[in-house]
Design an enzyme around this catalytic site. Structure first.
Site, mmCIF file in Angstrom:
data_model
loop_
_atom_site.group_PDB
_atom_site.id
_atom_site.type_symbol
_atom_site.label_atom_id
_atom_site.label_comp_id
_atom_site.label_asym_id
_atom_site.label_seq_id
_atom_site.Cartn_x
_atom_site.Cartn_y
_atom_site.Cartn_z
ATOM 1 N N LYS A 8 0.815 -1.229 0.000
ATOM 2 C CA LYS A 8 0.000 0.000 0.000
ATOM 3 C C LYS A 8 0.845 1.274 0.000
ATOM 4 O O LYS A 8 0.422 2.297 -0.511
ATOM 5 C CB LYS A 8 -0.958 0.014 1.192
ATOM 6 N N GLU B 11 -10.614 7.421 3.976
ATOM 7 C CA GLU B 11 -11.266 6.581 4.979
ATOM 8 C C GLU B 11 -10.379 5.363 5.172
ATOM 9 O O GLU B 11 -9.511 5.064 4.349
ATOM 10 C CB GLU B 11 -12.655 6.129 4.495
ATOM 11 N N SER C 214 1.902 -9.727 -0.904
ATOM 12 C CA SER C 214 1.558 -8.301 -0.796
ATOM 13 C C SER C 214 1.921 -7.680 0.546
ATOM 14 O O SER C 214 2.129 -6.474 0.632
ATOM 15 C CB SER C 214 0.069 -8.102 -1.078
HETATM 16 C C1 PLP Z 1 -5.030 -3.950 1.640
HETATM 17 C C2 PLP Z 1 -4.285 -5.182 1.381
HETATM 18 C C3 PLP Z 1 -4.650 -6.072 0.335
HETATM 19 C C4 PLP Z 1 -5.875 -5.883 -0.508
HETATM 20 O O1 PLP Z 1 -5.904 -4.764 -1.332
HETATM 21 P P1 PLP Z 1 -5.708 -4.846 -2.903
HETATM 22 O O2 PLP Z 1 -6.099 -3.484 -3.348
HETATM 23 O O3 PLP Z 1 -6.600 -5.910 -3.446
HETATM 24 O O4 PLP Z 1 -4.294 -5.151 -3.167
HETATM 25 C C5 PLP Z 1 -3.846 -7.172 0.095
HETATM 26 N N1 PLP Z 1 -2.758 -7.435 0.847
HETATM 27 C C6 PLP Z 1 -2.392 -6.620 1.867
HETATM 28 C C7 PLP Z 1 -1.184 -6.979 2.654
HETATM 29 C C8 PLP Z 1 -3.141 -5.478 2.171
HETATM 30 O O5 PLP Z 1 -2.762 -4.682 3.182
#
Ligand code: PLP
Length: 405
Positions: free
Chosen positions: A99, A121, A389
């Site tokens: 993010k 938000e 992610s």
């Molecule tokens: C917020 C988040 C997601 C989901 O958001 P996407 O917009 O689908 O990428 C996935 N993995 C992590 C670690 C997150 O913090």
């Protein structure tokens, strides 16, 4: 590797009106459309500038720690006995997830636009913390609206936002969760769109947000494609990522869209089962085209045609809509969308932790779970690249309690 039919070359998306095929657009009232068009014009002008590009590249390198490495999960692959699993380590970024990539882009854009405040938000608080971090760095005031119910649940993230100096606005109306926080944040934004910038947390909402957030996140795939090619002399056979709103997945997919041999797989949360309405968030798998939050996209709806209640063990994935570009890639057949449920995800979370010493975010563990399911069915010279992610520090207590560890 495979004899798939040649794919069409993907023209730059979206079109000038913000459409990805039939999806996306700006389904908003005229005063909001005007504000979105102003952001779009500024975005086009500013992101072309060399000083903006240089500053963002520098921050990605020195602040976020990019490029994030690709790690060959050898022991996990061996244990499963099949394809090779590789992880793009977005979990190693400053603040622990992908993010920060688009939050830095949005905060820097706000600075270049001369904005006086960035507003957003947050639900579980992940977007709020990443944005508060980026705003602290860039030196621009940040205001995060959060439901009172979520504030009480997400203590560590609330504390971090306070430490980082953002203004936290508790929202007590209605159910006092994410939906009310969105309404409250939009009201504040619309009170002065000239001086404020709204910062959306995924590839969702009205144009230009699905495009902007994608562009900032596409660094993931650009790096990964080059790293994989350099290391293995070829491209991966599969590229997979978990899908909430879709930002980490589209950030990974974009660089590979025109590589016909690379299969793209988005993994949605099946929660307690896709046969249990309200207890999953598998929007592309179970939903149909509709409208939500100013865009056309696949939507999960209840019997009254309202956005459905959703659930996932990963709070970052429980959204009843989905980015418009994913909606279009599904219809085109260019990406496939699979699911992993809560149980399978917990299993992947534990196995990756114990076999590789990497504790993944529960969101990311969905993509790992899918890879672990298919790897044994594929040959050892097949390569699956998974976007990890984020890291699982935030989930450790919850999982330990759930599993009685
Ligand atoms: C917020 C988040 C997601 C989901 O958001 P996407 O917009 O689908 O990428 C996935 N993995 C992590 C670690 C997150 O913090």
């Amino acid at each position: 590797m495979n004899a798939a039919a040649p794919l069409p070359t993907f023209a730059p998306m979206p079109d000038a009106q913000g459409f990805f095929g039939p999806y996306g657009g700006q389904l908003v009232p005229p005063h909001l459309k005007q504000a979105m068009d102003a952001i779009n014009a500024a975005y086009a002008e500013i992101t072309r500038r060399q000083d903006f590009q240089d500053e963002l590249a520098q921050l990605f390198a020195d602040y976020v720690g990019r490029p994030s490495p690709i790690f060959h999960a050898r022991r996990l692959s061996q244990q499963l006995g099949g394809a090779q699993i590789h992880l793009k380590r977005e979990d190693l970024n400053h603040t622990g997830a992908h993010k920060i990539n688009h939050c830095l882009g949005e905060a820097l854009l706000a600075k270049f636009m001369g904005k006086k405040k960035v507003i957003a938000e947050t639900g579980a608080g992940q977007h709020g913390v990443a944005l508060a971090t980026a705003c602290a760095l860039v030196g621009i005031p940040c205001e995060i609206h959060m439901g009172q119910v979520d504030i009480e649940k997400e203590h560590p993230n609330v504390t971090k936002m306070r430490i980082l100096g953002c203004k936290l606005v508790p929202v007590t109306r209605g159910a006092a969760t994410l939906k009310e926080a969105v309404d409250s944040a939009f009201e504040e934004y619309l009170s002065n769109p000239t001086d404020y910038l709204y910062a959306i947390g995924s590839v969702v909402g009205p144009h230009p947000f699905p495009m902007m957030v994608r562009d900032f996140q596409s660094i993931i795939g650009r790096e990964a494609r080059e790293q994989f090619q350099a290391k293995h002399g070829r491209l991966p056979d599969y590229v997979a990522a978990c899908v909430g709103g879709g930002s980490n997945a589209i950030g990974m997919f974009t660089a590979f869209l025109n590589d016909a041999s690379v299969k793209l797989v988005g993994v949605e949360p099946a929660g307690e089962g896709t046969d249990k309405p309200g207890r999953h968030a598998a929007t592309l798998t179970m939903g149909q085209p509709g409208e939500i939050h100013g865009m056309k996209c696949y939507v999960l709806e209840d019997a009254d045609g309202q956005p459905a209640a959703v659930h996932s063990i990963a709070s970052g994935l429980d959204y009843p809509g989905i980015g418009p570009q994913h909606s279009y890639l599904k219809d085109l057949g260019r990406a496939q969308y699979a699911t992993a449920d809560d149980q399978e995800t917990l299993g992947a979370f534990m196995q990756l932790s114990r076999v590789e010493g990497i504790i993944p975010a529960l969101e990311s563990a969905h993509a790992v779970a899918w890879a672990m399911r298919v790897a044994p069915t594929l040959p050892a010279d097949c390569h699956i690249l998974v976007n990890l992610s984020g890291r699982g520090d935030k989930d450790a207590d919850y999982v330990a309690e759930k599993l009685g560890l």
